[in-house]
Design a protein around this motif. Structure first.
Motif, PDB file in Angstrom:
ATOM      1  N   SER A 210       0.804  -1.220   0.000  1.00 46.45           N
ATOM      2  CA  SER A 210       0.000   0.000   0.000  1.00 46.45           C
ATOM      3  C   SER A 210       0.838   1.271   0.000  1.00 46.45           C
ATOM      4  CB  SER A 210      -0.935   0.012   1.214  1.00 46.45           C
ATOM      5  OG  SER A 210      -0.180  -0.076   2.422  1.00 46.45           O
ATOM      6  N   ALA A 211       2.140   1.154  -0.151  1.00 45.43           N
ATOM      7  CA  ALA A 211       2.994   2.342  -0.098  1.00 45.43           C
ATOM      8  C   ALA A 211       2.691   3.292  -1.247  1.00 45.43           C
ATOM      9  CB  ALA A 211       4.462   1.921  -0.146  1.00 45.43           C
ATOM     10  N   PRO A 212       2.734   4.600  -1.010  1.00 41.09           N
ATOM     11  CA  PRO A 212       2.442   5.571  -2.069  1.00 41.09           C
ATOM     12  C   PRO A 212       3.348   5.392  -3.281  1.00 41.09           C
ATOM     13  CG  PRO A 212       2.550   6.645   0.081  1.00 41.09           C
ATOM     14  CD  PRO A 212       3.023   5.246   0.281  1.00 41.09           C
ATOM     15  N   GLY A 213       2.736   5.426  -4.467  1.00 43.65           N
ATOM     16  CA  GLY A 213       3.480   5.363  -5.710  1.00 43.65           C
ATOM     17  C   GLY A 213       3.650   3.986  -6.301  1.00 43.65           C
ATOM     18  N   LEU A 214       3.528   2.938  -5.510  1.00 43.98           N
ATOM     19  CA  LEU A 214       3.799   1.593  -6.020  1.00 43.98           C
ATOM     20  C   LEU A 214       2.808   1.173  -7.103  1.00 43.98           C
ATOM     21  CD1 LEU A 214       4.846  -0.450  -2.863  1.00 43.98           C
ATOM     22  CD2 LEU A 214       6.261   0.148  -4.815  1.00 43.98           C
ATOM     23  N   ASP A 215       1.543   1.476  -6.912  1.00 43.71           N
ATOM     24  CA  ASP A 215       0.538   1.058  -7.886  1.00 43.71           C
ATOM     25  C   ASP A 215       0.794   1.657  -9.265  1.00 43.71           C
ATOM     26  OD1 ASP A 215      -0.759  -0.536  -6.109  1.00 43.71           O
ATOM     27  OD2 ASP A 215      -2.389   0.858  -5.670  1.00 43.71           O
ATOM     28  N   ASP A 216       1.473   2.785  -9.323  1.00 41.79           N
ATOM     29  CA  ASP A 216       1.743   3.423 -10.615  1.00 41.79           C
ATOM     30  C   ASP A 216       2.754   2.649 -11.439  1.00 41.79           C
ATOM     31  OD1 ASP A 216       0.057   5.488  -9.843  1.00 41.79           O
ATOM     32  OD2 ASP A 216       1.695   6.706  -9.037  1.00 41.79           O
ATOM     33  N   PHE A 217       3.513   1.759 -10.795  1.00 43.78           N
ATOM     34  CA  PHE A 217       4.606   1.092 -11.491  1.00 43.78           C
ATOM     35  C   PHE A 217       4.423  -0.428 -11.613  1.00 43.78           C
ATOM     36  CE2 PHE A 217       6.646   4.834  -9.394  1.00 43.78           C
ATOM     37  CZ  PHE A 217       6.792   5.585 -10.556  1.00 43.78           C
ATOM     38  N   VAL A 218       3.211  -0.927 -11.369  1.00 39.26           N
ATOM     39  CA  VAL A 218       2.968  -2.368 -11.519  1.00 39.26           C
ATOM     40  C   VAL A 218       3.180  -2.756 -12.987  1.00 39.26           C
ATOM     41  CG1 VAL A 218       1.260  -4.213 -11.380  1.00 39.26           C
ATOM     42  CG2 VAL A 218       1.385  -2.481  -9.574  1.00 39.26           C
ATOM     43  N   GLY A 219       4.027  -3.740 -13.222  1.00 39.80           N
ATOM     44  CA  GLY A 219       4.380  -4.140 -14.582  1.00 39.80           C
ATOM     45  C   GLY A 219       5.428  -3.253 -15.205  1.00 39.80           C
ATOM     46  N   ARG A 220       5.866  -2.220 -14.475  1.00 38.97           N
ATOM     47  CA  ARG A 220       6.882  -1.294 -14.978  1.00 38.97           C
ATOM     48  C   ARG A 220       7.974  -1.095 -13.910  1.00 38.97           C
ATOM     49  NH1 ARG A 220       5.227   3.951 -16.069  1.00 38.97           N
ATOM     50  NH2 ARG A 220       3.543   3.837 -14.547  1.00 38.97           N
ATOM     51  N   GLY A 221       8.405  -2.210 -13.357  1.00 42.35           N
ATOM     52  CA  GLY A 221       9.416  -2.195 -12.305  1.00 42.35           C
ATOM     53  C   GLY A 221       8.953  -2.811 -11.015  1.00 42.35           C
ATOM     54  N   VAL A 222       7.640  -2.860 -10.796  1.00 43.11           N
ATOM     55  CA  VAL A 222       7.057  -3.505  -9.617  1.00 43.11           C
ATOM     56  C   VAL A 222       6.304  -4.743 -10.084  1.00 43.11           C
ATOM     57  CG1 VAL A 222       5.445  -3.275  -7.688  1.00 43.11           C
ATOM     58  CG2 VAL A 222       6.861  -1.328  -8.360  1.00 43.11           C
ATOM     59  N   TYR A 223       6.657  -5.895  -9.532  1.00 46.16           N
ATOM     60  CA  TYR A 223       6.072  -7.165  -9.979  1.00 46.16           C
ATOM     61  C   TYR A 223       5.627  -7.973  -8.758  1.00 46.16           C
ATOM     62  CZ  TYR A 223       8.607  -5.673 -14.101  1.00 46.16           C
ATOM     63  OH  TYR A 223       9.078  -4.922 -15.150  1.00 46.16           O
ATOM     64  N   TYR A 224       4.453  -8.576  -8.881  1.00 47.22           N
ATOM     65  CA  TYR A 224       3.933  -9.419  -7.806  1.00 47.22           C
ATOM     66  C   TYR A 224       4.171 -10.876  -8.191  1.00 47.22           C
ATOM     67  CZ  TYR A 224       2.018  -5.348  -5.565  1.00 47.22           C
ATOM     68  OH  TYR A 224       1.909  -4.152  -4.920  1.00 47.22           O
ATOM     69  N   GLY A 225       5.103 -11.510  -7.473  1.00 49.89           N
ATOM     70  CA  GLY A 225       5.514 -12.859  -7.828  1.00 49.89           C
ATOM     71  C   GLY A 225       6.894 -12.835  -8.449  1.00 49.89           C
ATOM     72  N   ALA A 226       7.322 -14.009  -8.924  1.00 45.96           N
ATOM     73  CA  ALA A 226       8.698 -14.160  -9.391  1.00 45.96           C
ATOM     74  C   ALA A 226       8.987 -13.426 -10.694  1.00 45.96           C
ATOM     75  CB  ALA A 226       9.024 -15.646  -9.561  1.00 45.96           C
ATOM     76  N   ALA A 227       7.986 -13.345 -11.616  1.00 49.85           N
ATOM     77  CA  ALA A 227       8.178 -12.647 -12.891  1.00 49.85           C
ATOM     78  C   ALA A 227       9.470 -13.102 -13.561  1.00 49.85           C
ATOM     79  CB  ALA A 227       8.173 -11.135 -12.682  1.00 49.85           C
ATOM     80  N   VAL A 228       9.568 -14.420 -13.834  1.00 50.58           N
ATOM     81  CA  VAL A 228      10.822 -14.976 -14.360  1.00 50.58           C
ATOM     82  C   VAL A 228      11.203 -14.383 -15.708  1.00 50.58           C
ATOM     83  CG1 VAL A 228      10.618 -17.133 -13.088  1.00 50.58           C
ATOM     84  CG2 VAL A 228       9.547 -16.933 -15.332  1.00 50.58           C
ATOM     85  N   THR A 229      10.245 -13.835 -16.459  1.00 52.62           N
ATOM     86  CA  THR A 229      10.596 -13.218 -17.737  1.00 52.62           C
ATOM     87  C   THR A 229      11.485 -11.998 -17.540  1.00 52.62           C
ATOM     88  OG1 THR A 229       8.577 -11.867 -17.698  1.00 52.62           O
ATOM     89  CG2 THR A 229       8.461 -13.985 -18.844  1.00 52.62           C
ATOM     90  N   GLU A 230      11.444 -11.395 -16.347  1.00 47.59           N
ATOM     91  CA  GLU A 230      12.227 -10.189 -16.092  1.00 47.59           C
ATOM     92  C   GLU A 230      13.622 -10.491 -15.562  1.00 47.59           C
ATOM     93  OE1 GLU A 230      10.894  -7.078 -16.915  1.00 47.59           O
ATOM     94  OE2 GLU A 230       9.531  -8.529 -17.809  1.00 47.59           O
ATOM     95  N   ALA A 231      13.877 -11.718 -15.158  1.00 42.73           N
ATOM     96  CA  ALA A 231      15.149 -12.036 -14.507  1.00 42.73           C
ATOM     97  C   ALA A 231      16.373 -11.661 -15.349  1.00 42.73           C
ATOM     98  CB  ALA A 231      15.181 -13.512 -14.123  1.00 42.73           C
ATOM     99  N   PRO A 232      16.423 -11.998 -16.648  1.00 46.91           N
ATOM    100  CA  PRO A 232      17.617 -11.626 -17.419  1.00 46.91           C
ATOM    101  C   PRO A 232      17.862 -10.119 -17.472  1.00 46.91           C
ATOM    102  CG  PRO A 232      16.341 -13.296 -18.587  1.00 46.91           C
ATOM    103  CD  PRO A 232      15.499 -12.812 -17.445  1.00 46.91           C
ATOM    104  N   GLU A 233      16.789  -9.327 -17.390  1.00 42.17           N
ATOM    105  CA  GLU A 233      16.942  -7.875 -17.425  1.00 42.17           C
ATOM    106  C   GLU A 233      17.548  -7.337 -16.129  1.00 42.17           C
ATOM    107  OE1 GLU A 233      16.346  -6.248 -20.138  1.00 42.17           O
ATOM    108  OE2 GLU A 233      15.387  -7.907 -21.217  1.00 42.17           O
ATOM    109  N   CYS A 234      17.569  -8.163 -15.082  1.00 43.40           N
ATOM    110  CA  CYS A 234      18.097  -7.728 -13.788  1.00 43.40           C
ATOM    111  C   CYS A 234      19.606  -7.923 -13.670  1.00 43.40           C
ATOM    112  CB  CYS A 234      17.420  -8.502 -12.658  1.00 43.40           C
ATOM    113  SG  CYS A 234      15.649  -8.254 -12.537  1.00 43.40           S
ATOM    114  N   ARG A 235      20.228  -8.387 -14.740  1.00 39.50           N
ATOM    115  CA  ARG A 235      21.655  -8.704 -14.662  1.00 39.50           C
ATOM    116  C   ARG A 235      22.474  -7.484 -14.221  1.00 39.50           C
ATOM    117  NH1 ARG A 235      23.812 -13.130 -16.377  1.00 39.50           N
ATOM    118  NH2 ARG A 235      22.004 -13.617 -17.702  1.00 39.50           N
TER     119      ARG A 235
END
Length: 555
Positions: free
Chosen positions: A348-373
């Motif tokens: 519920s922190a301010p600002g988080l909902d604005d970035f869901v799917g754009r840096g904020v992910y609920y769950g492992a989001a394995v498709t994003e892992a290589p981008e985290c290198r």
């Protein structure tokens, strides 16, 4: 059509001939067996087969080979044949290397030499692997192409849907030369497309889908979305471990079974990078692999699996239990098993909902892992899913920050995971800490954390959240009794008994999965007071099917 190929590579000529002999004896009528006495010779053969267009079903490689060991050979071969099943042949002393190879080349199996008799120790393994290969979608990964924006929530959702449903695809950024060319070819502007027109999905047949919704996408990639009939013995709602367990046991025991899943088989567990405490998998198994095996098993027994269908109602009409869909359709059955699982609770922190799917992910989001290198990655949570995510992402990120509100991990995380985390140098655990804010322009760029030393700002583009559990049960309305948090009540937890059928036994342990509605059962995480573990959910799915049989016998 030419036979598919089984490749075997061993530098010991005598062993090589023996392996090829065993393979030809069992599989010679359906497969062509190609053997090589060295890794270089084997790679030459694999390259030639790729150029000829041969299909390779399985590759068996000995671990101890000069010039190139078996793991290195399989790693190179999988670039040419990514769908071939990979088996490492080892001596007892090499089992540690084989276990490490599971993560390096996604090894399907390792086998100790010698095996005798092969009917017991060799053929059953190959039978299962070849059956899985036959069932797999082996289209080239570039047949289905997805063009989208890096920080687009919908582009992420499409990629996540395809990945979790085991649909191979090729991802292109809209501003890359190749992505721009495809946009132009598809008539989406002169190499550019508005955000509302992304992502663009192009099928292998050349059909284009512009920003498709989930049901359209599912139908386009060949997933089943429409029921074959309008009445069943059993409807399973939810495709997590509990739902998959119920579908397998229901179909295998002769019930006309349909499983309905809103997103992808595996549910929350399907996002786990590695589950190491599941019975029968001493070397661990990813949630996606476990879900895929269960899905194929359910299909093998004749269950229908519907994807991208949202259930919105459950009604009792005489002896029928009617399930309604968001699009207005419905199906009915004698019985229903609720296995909708839970979803991660939102921060519920301010600002988080604005970035869901754009840096904020609920769950492992394995498709994003290589981008985290080589990046700084933050994870919120203290249960097993958060721990598994931290271990997995530590293989990519420069540093993983595990943010824990409590004073430690011992209350909610398995001991084996706590030990693993302690031994990984680039995982840092921050106890007594919370995320209290998020900032950025078109994507997440900064987090505000509040800990024992006060507030501080951390620069990061990646936040993965694994907190709490919210059941998906609001659609049940007043039909099925739930507790104050929305979890389904069963057995002794029920407060109302007026809907109990006449002469129904007093509720004792064997009937603890039945809801207040006769013929409707609950299994897995959605059930109040259930043990939130993959194994217990599967067990409850199987038990619910046993209770379905008892119910059908009495009605």
């Amino acid at each position: 059509m030419d036979k598919p190929v089984i490749v075997t590579v061993d530098d010991d000529p005598g062993v090589s001939r023996a392996v090829a002999r065993d393979l030809r004896r069992r599989y010679g009528q359906s497969y062509r067996v190609v053997r090589a006495d060295s890794a270089p010779q084997g790679m030459d053969s694999v390259r030639e087969m790729r150029l000829r267009g041969d299909d390779v079903a399985a590759i068996l490689a000995d671990y101890r080979m000069p010039q190139m060991n078996g793991v290195e050979f399989l790693e190179q071969a999988m670039d040419l044949y990514p769908y071939a099943r990979r088996v490492l042949l080892t001596a007892y002393a090499d089992t540690d290397a084989a276990i490490q190879a599971i993560n390096v080349v996604d090894l399907d199996h390792y086998m100790l030499k010698p095996w005798d008799p092969p009917e017991e120790k060799f053929y059953p393994v190959l039978d299962a692997l070849l059956d899985a290969w036959q069932r797999a979608d082996r289209r080239d990964s570039d047949e289905l192409r997805v063009v989208g924006a890096r920080w687009s929530a919908r582009s992420y959702e499409v990629r996540d849907f395809l990945a979790r449903n085991q649909v191979p695809y090729r991802w292109m950024l809209a501003d890359s030369p190749e992505g721009a060319q495809l946009l132009t070819a598809a008539g989406e502007g002169d190499g550019e497309a508005s955000p509302a027109r992304l992502p663009l999905v192009v099928t292998g047949e050349g059909s284009k889908l512009v920003a498709p919704d989930t049901s359209t996408l599912a139908a386009a990639v060949g997933l089943s979305t429409a029921p074959a009939t309008d009445f069943y013995d059993l409807i399973v709602i939810g495709g997590g471990p509990g739902g998959l367990g119920a579908a397998v046991y229901g179909a295998s025991e002769g019930l006309r079974t349909v499983m309905v899943e809103q997103h992808a088989s595996g549910g929350q567990a399907g996002q786990s990078s590695r589950i190491e405490n599941y019975l029968g998998f001493p070397d661990g198994v990813s949630g996606a692999q476990l879900a895929d095996r269960a899905r194929r098993q359910a299909l093998k027994f004749g269950a229908e699996l519907l994807t991208a269908r949202t259930v919105t109602s459950l009604e009792v009409r005489g002896q029928a239990r009617v399930v309604g869909f968001a699009d207005g359709g419905s199906i009915a059955a004698h019985t229903v098993i609720l296995a909708t699982g839970v979803s991660y609770r939102r921060l519920s922190a301010p600002g988080l909902d604005d970035f869901v799917g754009r840096g904020v992910y609920y769950g492992a989001a394995v498709t994003e892992a290589p981008e985290c290198r080589d990046r700084e990655v933050y994870i919120v949570g203290a249960a097993n899913s958060a721990g598994q995510g931290a271990v997995y992402l530590s293989g990519y990120a420069r540093r993983v920050h595990l943010v824990v509100r409590g004073d430690g991990l011992e209350k909610s995380m398995s001991h084996y995971l706590i030990e693993q985390i302690a031994q990984i140098p680039n995982i840092e655990v921050h106890t007594g800490t919370e995320i209290v804010g998020a900032e950025g322009d078109d994507h997440l760029e900064r987090l505000t954390l509040k800990g024992p030393d006060g507030e501080r700002t951390a620069g990061t583009e990646w936040l993965f959240v694994f907190i709490g559990a919210e059941p998906y049960t609001d659609w049940l309305g007043d039909t099925v009794e739930r507790d104050s948090r929305g979890f389904v009540l069963t057995g002794p937890d029920l407060t109302a008994a007026e809907n109990r059928p006449r002469n129904w036994p007093l509720r004792r342990e064997p009937y603890h999965l039945e809801t207040n509605v006769p013929g409707v059962f609950a299994a897995g995480d959605v059930r109040a007071d259930s043990i939130k573990r993959v194994a217990s959910a599967v067990g409850e799915g199987a038990m619910a099917v046993a209770l379905v049989h008892r119910y059908l016998e009495k009605t």
